[in-house]
Write an enzyme that holds these catalytic residues in place. Structure first.
Site, PDB file in Angstrom:
ATOM      1  N   ASN A   1     -15.616 -20.970  -6.690  1.00 23.52           N
ATOM      2  CA  ASN A   1     -15.051 -19.794  -6.017  1.00 23.52           C
ATOM      3  C   ASN A   1     -16.189 -18.856  -5.635  1.00 23.52           C
ATOM      4  O   ASN A   1     -17.362 -19.129  -5.932  1.00 23.52           O
ATOM      5  CB  ASN A   1     -14.018 -19.103  -6.909  1.00 23.52           C
ATOM      6  CG  ASN A   1     -13.218 -18.053  -6.151  1.00 23.52           C
ATOM      7  OD1 ASN A   1     -12.738 -18.315  -5.043  1.00 23.52           O
ATOM      8  ND2 ASN A   1     -13.093 -16.861  -6.695  1.00 23.52           N
TER       9      ASN A   1
ATOM     10  N   ASP B   1     -12.135 -22.163  -3.845  1.00 19.33           N
ATOM     11  CA  ASP B   1     -12.444 -22.861  -2.592  1.00 19.33           C
ATOM     12  C   ASP B   1     -12.413 -24.366  -2.771  1.00 19.33           C
ATOM     13  O   ASP B   1     -12.225 -25.118  -1.815  1.00 19.33           O
ATOM     14  CB  ASP B   1     -13.787 -22.397  -2.042  1.00 19.33           C
ATOM     15  CG  ASP B   1     -13.658 -20.950  -1.617  1.00 19.33           C
ATOM     16  OD1 ASP B   1     -13.758 -20.069  -2.493  1.00 19.33           O
ATOM     17  OD2 ASP B   1     -13.397 -20.704  -0.425  1.00 19.33           O
TER      18      ASP B   1
ATOM     19  N   ALA C   1     -10.255 -20.228   1.842  1.00 20.70           N
ATOM     20  CA  ALA C   1     -10.081 -21.682   1.983  1.00 20.70           C
ATOM     21  C   ALA C   1      -8.839 -22.097   2.792  1.00 20.70           C
ATOM     22  O   ALA C   1      -8.962 -22.867   3.763  1.00 20.70           O
ATOM     23  CB  ALA C   1     -10.083 -22.320   0.597  1.00 20.70           C
TER      24      ALA C   1
HETATM   25  O1  MRU Z   1     -16.656 -16.924   1.752  1.00 20.71           O
HETATM   26  P1  MRU Z   1     -15.174 -16.712   1.805  1.00 20.71           P
HETATM   27  O2  MRU Z   1     -14.786 -15.294   2.082  1.00 20.71           O
HETATM   28  O3  MRU Z   1     -14.488 -17.709   2.699  1.00 20.71           O
HETATM   29  O4  MRU Z   1     -14.697 -17.029   0.340  1.00 20.71           O
HETATM   30  C1  MRU Z   1     -13.334 -16.947   0.004  1.00 20.71           C
HETATM   31  C2  MRU Z   1     -13.089 -17.086  -1.429  1.00 20.71           C
HETATM   32  O5  MRU Z   1     -13.973 -17.361  -2.209  1.00 20.71           O
HETATM   33  C3  MRU Z   1     -11.679 -16.993  -1.884  1.00 20.71           C
HETATM   34  O6  MRU Z   1     -11.630 -16.460  -3.162  1.00 20.71           O
HETATM   35  C4  MRU Z   1     -11.130 -18.405  -1.836  1.00 20.71           C
HETATM   36  O7  MRU Z   1     -11.082 -18.903  -0.542  1.00 20.71           O
HETATM   37  C5  MRU Z   1      -9.851 -18.629  -2.480  1.00 20.71           C
HETATM   38  S1  MRU Z   1      -8.496 -17.630  -2.043  1.00 20.71           S
HETATM   39  C6  MRU Z   1      -7.830 -18.155  -0.650  1.00 20.71           C
END
Ligand code: MRU
Length: 356
Positions: free
Chosen positions: A247, A237, A48
């Site tokens: 998340n 997220d 995120a």
């Molecule tokens: O699909 P992604 O790889 O972008 O998902 C990321 C996540 O779910 C992380 O756990 C989330 O962004 C939080 S940590 C920065």
């Protein structure tokens, strides 16, 4: 090195191409905001806060790409770019948050000419990226208070430097605890289908020399039931006003099993990821990605040809499973409706005060 950054020599935005890790370390370069949107969609950059920074630099590119010679036309071009970037991925709220922040700067009537607006947007994007690193460190040391010497931490997805501009969220807590000299061990969920755990988290922990074992996602329950996990740390997220946490898919299952086994479950969430406008988690849009991510691992098919699959990229963990939420403003405990709002508004007020 930062995951996403502006290269002042080439006037372009650059990012680590996370699709190539852990096999290759490549930097991708972008001079077109539409290409940045594509990179977000195709997960060159993911996580995120990293998506937020990429979108901010995307807006800086859009301002440079626009041929506008008056402010109104430039603002119109920026609105078009904002809509395009916002459509890249729906769940991570940092994307819309960062784009909104750039539009706010562009609308500042004290800026005189179009070039002033272009410079101000780039400066704001750079500030957003710098702030991300600083607040991640604050958040990490807040969270490290939860970690004792000898703890085993269960972690899902990738939340490290690669998911942010630098340092990380949940994995940032692990880095801080390690830096404090605590002897810790991490159980790393591989995180099907995109394998952010095995490809990215394992790579980051290995590089830093932090002890860990990679586990199949399905093994997490076993480790919790047999008393081998002291704490679960995940990112988010988007977190709703009541503390419901969206998340990476699989987080909900972990939270339920953690509660069943008395294992504390803490999402690590910068206040920029909290969406106070959403009352509860059912209002969070959940991205559905292509079924090829489930039917293949890389190029390798793992299912009969011609079948269908479902691929929600995120799930929502209701706040009753959340022990506390680690933020840069401190660790927030229930009732989240009151305490989370307080933490977020305290950070927003600090930001406003520093702008004056
Ligand atoms: O699909 P992604 O790889 O972008 O998902 C990321 C996540 O779910 C992380 O756990 C989330 O962004 C939080 S940590 C920065």
């Amino acid at each position: 090195m930062r995951t996403v950054f502006w290269d002042y020599d080439s006037d372009s935005t650059k990012m680590i191409d996370q699709r190539q890790l852990p096999w290759e370390f490549e930097i991708a370069e972008f001079t077109d905001y539409k290409e940045v949107a594509r990179a977000i969609k195709e997960m060159y950059v993911r996580g995120a806060p990293a998506i937020g920074a990429a979108a901010a630099f995307g807006m800086a590119l859009a301002a440079r790409q626009s041929s506008a010679t008056d402010r109104l036309t430039l603002l119109r071009d920026l609105e078009t770019a904002a809509a395009h970037l916002n459509a890249a991925r729906p769940t991570a709220v940092n994307l819309a948050w960062a784009v909104r922040r750039m539009l706010r700067v562009a609308a500042n009537e004290e800026l005189e000419g179009v070039d002033d607006v272009r410079d101000a947007i780039l400066a704001e994007a750079q500030m957003l990226a710098d702030e991300d690193v600083a607040l991640n460190k604050r958040m990490a040391y807040n969270g490290a208070e939860l970690i004792s010497d000898g703890d085993t931490i269960l972690h899902h997805c990738n939340t490290g430097a690669l998911a942010t501009v630098d340092w990380g969220t949940a994995l940032g807590v692990v880095f801080a605890a390690h830096e404090q000299g605590k002897k810790i061990h991490v159980l790393v969920d591989e995180t099907r289908p995109r394998l952010q755990g095995s490809r990215l988290t394992a790579w980051e922990l290995h590089q830093r020399g932090i002890p860990f074992d990679l586990i199949a996602d399905n093994a997490a329950g076993h480790f919790m039931r047999t008393g081998q996990v002291d704490i679960v740390l995940v990112g988010s997220d988007r977190t709703a006003a009541n503390g419901d946490v969206a998340n990476k898919i699989g987080t909900y299952k972990l939270a339920v099993v953690a509660k069943e086994n008395g294992v504390p479950f803490y999402p690590v969430v910068p206040t920029s990821t909290v969406d106070l406008e959403l009352e509860h988690g059912d209002l969070i849009p959940i991205e559905e990605r292509g079924n090829e991510e489930v039917l293949f691992i890389g190029e390798q098919s793992i299912a009969p040809a011609g079948i269908t699959a479902r691929n929600p990229a995120f799930d929502v963990t209701p706040h009753r499973y959340v022990t506390g939420i680690v933020t840069e403003a401190g660790i927030v405990y229930p009732p989240f409706v009151k305490n989370l709002r307080q933490a977020v508004e305290a950070e927003q007020n600090k930001e406003k005060a520093s702008e004056k």
